[in-house]
Design a protein around this motif. Structure first.
Motif, PDB file in Angstrom:
ATOM      1  N   UNK A 211      -6.166 -15.247  -6.251  1.00 51.15           N
ATOM      2  CA  UNK A 211      -5.865 -13.973  -6.192  1.00 51.15           C
ATOM      3  C   UNK A 211      -6.440 -13.219  -4.844  1.00 51.15           C
ATOM      4  N   UNK A 212      -7.675 -13.813  -4.515  1.00 59.26           N
ATOM      5  CA  UNK A 212      -8.426 -13.453  -3.368  1.00 59.26           C
ATOM      6  C   UNK A 212      -7.940 -13.794  -2.277  1.00 59.26           C
ATOM      7  N   UNK A 213      -7.325 -15.118  -2.104  1.00 59.81           N
ATOM      8  CA  UNK A 213      -6.573 -15.666  -1.006  1.00 59.81           C
ATOM      9  C   UNK A 213      -5.359 -15.033  -0.749  1.00 59.81           C
ATOM     10  N   UNK A 214      -4.646 -14.838  -1.725  1.00 65.14           N
ATOM     11  CA  UNK A 214      -3.350 -14.010  -1.529  1.00 65.14           C
ATOM     12  C   UNK A 214      -3.588 -12.550  -0.880  1.00 65.14           C
ATOM     13  N   UNK A 215      -4.499 -11.911  -1.496  1.00 64.09           N
ATOM     14  CA  UNK A 215      -4.817 -10.446  -1.428  1.00 64.09           C
ATOM     15  C   UNK A 215      -5.345 -10.368   0.077  1.00 64.09           C
ATOM     16  N   UNK A 216      -6.392 -11.290   0.381  1.00 64.05           N
ATOM     17  CA  UNK A 216      -7.087 -11.070   1.842  1.00 64.05           C
ATOM     18  C   UNK A 216      -6.450 -12.025   2.812  1.00 64.05           C
ATOM     19  N   UNK A 217      -5.875 -12.970   2.627  1.00 65.05           N
ATOM     20  CA  UNK A 217      -5.267 -13.885   3.618  1.00 65.05           C
ATOM     21  C   UNK A 217      -3.678 -13.764   3.931  1.00 65.05           C
ATOM     22  N   UNK A 218      -3.228 -14.444   2.591  1.00 64.56           N
ATOM     23  CA  UNK A 218      -1.819 -14.672   2.777  1.00 64.56           C
ATOM     24  C   UNK A 218      -0.965 -13.268   2.960  1.00 64.56           C
ATOM     25  N   UNK A 219      -1.065 -12.250   2.058  1.00 63.50           N
ATOM     26  CA  UNK A 219      -0.333 -11.024   2.335  1.00 63.50           C
ATOM     27  C   UNK A 219      -0.667 -10.286   3.692  1.00 63.50           C
ATOM     28  N   UNK A 220      -1.985  -9.987   4.065  1.00 63.45           N
ATOM     29  CA  UNK A 220      -2.055  -9.228   5.247  1.00 63.45           C
ATOM     30  C   UNK A 220      -1.605 -10.055   6.531  1.00 63.45           C
ATOM     31  N   UNK A 221      -1.862 -11.360   6.501  1.00 63.54           N
ATOM     32  CA  UNK A 221      -1.532 -12.054   7.665  1.00 63.54           C
ATOM     33  C   UNK A 221       0.095 -12.073   7.976  1.00 63.54           C
ATOM     34  N   UNK A 222       0.755 -12.106   6.501  1.00 67.16           N
ATOM     35  CA  UNK A 222       2.295 -11.994   6.536  1.00 67.16           C
ATOM     36  C   UNK A 222       2.978 -10.613   7.085  1.00 67.16           C
ATOM     37  N   UNK A 223       2.382  -9.639   6.536  1.00 68.22           N
ATOM     38  CA  UNK A 223       2.688  -8.514   6.770  1.00 68.22           C
ATOM     39  C   UNK A 223       2.214  -8.036   8.135  1.00 68.22           C
ATOM     40  N   UNK A 224       1.196  -8.470   8.740  1.00 67.95           N
ATOM     41  CA  UNK A 224       0.847  -8.144  10.170  1.00 67.95           C
ATOM     42  C   UNK A 224       2.084  -8.737  11.067  1.00 67.95           C
ATOM     43  N   UNK A 225       2.367  -9.935  10.704  1.00 67.51           N
ATOM     44  CA  UNK A 225       3.111 -10.930  11.417  1.00 67.51           C
ATOM     45  C   UNK A 225       4.609 -10.024  11.572  1.00 67.51           C
ATOM     46  N   UNK A 226       4.977  -9.688  10.383  1.00 66.86           N
ATOM     47  CA  UNK A 226       6.270  -8.987  10.410  1.00 66.86           C
ATOM     48  C   UNK A 226       6.412  -7.797  11.202  1.00 66.86           C
ATOM     49  N   UNK A 227       5.256  -6.998  10.947  1.00 57.99           N
ATOM     50  CA  UNK A 227       4.967  -5.471  11.848  1.00 57.99           C
ATOM     51  C   UNK A 227       4.907  -5.784  13.282  1.00 57.99           C
ATOM     52  N   UNK A 228       4.211  -6.973  13.671  1.00 57.90           N
ATOM     53  CA  UNK A 228       4.193  -6.949  15.005  1.00 57.90           C
ATOM     54  C   UNK A 228       5.462  -7.662  15.861  1.00 57.90           C
ATOM     55  N   UNK A 229       6.470  -8.024  15.128  1.00 56.46           N
ATOM     56  CA  UNK A 229       7.836  -8.144  15.535  1.00 56.46           C
ATOM     57  C   UNK A 229       8.678  -6.751  15.762  1.00 56.46           C
ATOM     58  N   UNK A 230       8.054  -5.671  15.096  1.00 55.55           N
ATOM     59  CA  UNK A 230       9.093  -4.475  15.323  1.00 55.55           C
ATOM     60  C   UNK A 230       8.047  -3.124  16.175  1.00 55.55           C
ATOM     61  N   UNK A 231       6.715  -3.503  16.149  1.00 53.74           N
ATOM     62  CA  UNK A 231       6.046  -2.251  16.841  1.00 53.74           C
ATOM     63  C   UNK A 231       4.967  -2.975  17.567  1.00 53.74           C
ATOM     64  N   UNK A 232       4.610  -2.215  18.763  1.00 55.56           N
ATOM     65  CA  UNK A 232       3.644  -2.910  19.795  1.00 55.56           C
ATOM     66  C   UNK A 232       2.248  -3.231  19.084  1.00 55.56           C
ATOM     67  N   UNK A 233       1.472  -4.104  19.613  1.00 54.87           N
ATOM     68  CA  UNK A 233       0.352  -4.592  18.984  1.00 54.87           C
ATOM     69  C   UNK A 233      -0.712  -3.310  19.071  1.00 54.87           C
TER      70      UNK A 233
END
Length: 283
Positions: A211-233
């Motif tokens: 649960x900690x791995x999903x919450x603090x690593x997998x989910x945020x890394x994936x969401x940030x990667x998706x966001x960086x494709x659409x808005x500037x860093x």
């Protein structure tokens, strides 16, 4: 007969993706701190990275790059991620919000690096005022070891931002990230095993670690990667500056951690300095 057109999936606004990542990582860290009594900070960090790496490797199925330059960048990226996880050692001595605020000094330093503009001196002075309020005589003294560990994590976060831009040029599908997290797990897990031993293999601990791995690593890394494709860093950086405030909320709700008025002002100083530095930074 009328032809029906397939409905298009609803696109989540990129700002919501980054905010989701901010909330996820801070509450994930607070949950991880709850596990310290069972496996310790190094055990939590090792478990978090190992399970996150396993999930990302399964999801991305990356191939190791053929050229040594790309391999070196991925290893450097993994080392930066491993250093960022020193924040778990800092959390053993500091509230979540304080550790997150000090960790934010890494990205802030990157934003100010090499600048000679007077307004950037203002942001640096504002951040320094925040650190002084946290650690100076006007506030309750913080453990020196906790502050030092948080600053090491901040350095790792700054390096993470510097290397991630180059790593992103290798592939845009998240494969380098999966490999880098795996490298970080290789670096950190031996220390977690040395600290916690077979306690890491407890089913309850493994479930909590997942649960900690999903919450603090997998989910945020994936969401940030998706966001960086659409808005500037730089826009992502502004939203990530909300992490200390979110950490304060997570610490309050999950750990009953209360900040003094002086610490809240210090948190606001560092957050405002980070937002200002990112907003006024040259493109």
């Amino acid at each position: 007969m009328q032809s029906s057109t397939p409905s298009r999936p609803i696109a989540v606004p990129p700002f919501a993706l980054v905010l989701g990542a901010v909330v996820s990582v801070q509450f994930g860290q607070a949950f991880g701190k709850q596990l310290f009594a069972v496996v310790g900070p190094l055990g939590v960090a090792g478990l978090r990275l190992s399970l996150a790496a396993l999930l990302l490797l399964v999801l991305r199925r990356p191939r190791i790059p053929a050229d040594w330059r790309s391999r070196g960048l991925i290893i450097a990226f993994g080392a930066a991620i491993a250093t960022m996880n020193v924040v778990y050692l800092a959390l053993a001595h500091l509230p979540v919000a304080v550790a997150s605020t000090l960790q934010l000094l890494g990205p802030l330093s990157v934003a100010l690096l090499g600048s000679r503009r007077p307004r950037d001196v203002l942001w640096a002075a504002l951040a320094a005022a925040g650190v002084f309020l946290f650690c100076g005589p006007v506030s309750a003294p913080l453990p020196v070891i906790g502050v030092g560990l948080a600053l090491v994590s901040a350095a790792g976060m700054g390096c993470y931002l510097l290397v991630s831009h180059r790593v992103g040029a290798i592939s845009s599908d998240g494969s380098p990230l999966a490999l880098a997290v795996a490298c970080a797990a290789v670096l950190v897990l031996p220390f977690g095993i040395a600290e916690s031993g077979t306690a890491l293999l407890s089913p309850a601990v493994l479930l909590a670690g997942l649960g900690i791995a999903v919450l603090s690593a997998v989910v945020p890394y994936s969401l940030e990667l998706a966001a960086l494709r659409r808005i500037p860093p730089r826009v992502v950086g502004v939203l990530q500056s909300l992490e200390p405030a979110t950490g304060a909320l997570a610490g309050l709700l999950l750990l009953a951690e209360l900040l003094s008025p002086v610490q809240l002002v210090a948190l606001g100083c560092v957050t405002a300095a980070s937002i200002g530095a990112v907003l006024t930074r040259d493109r």
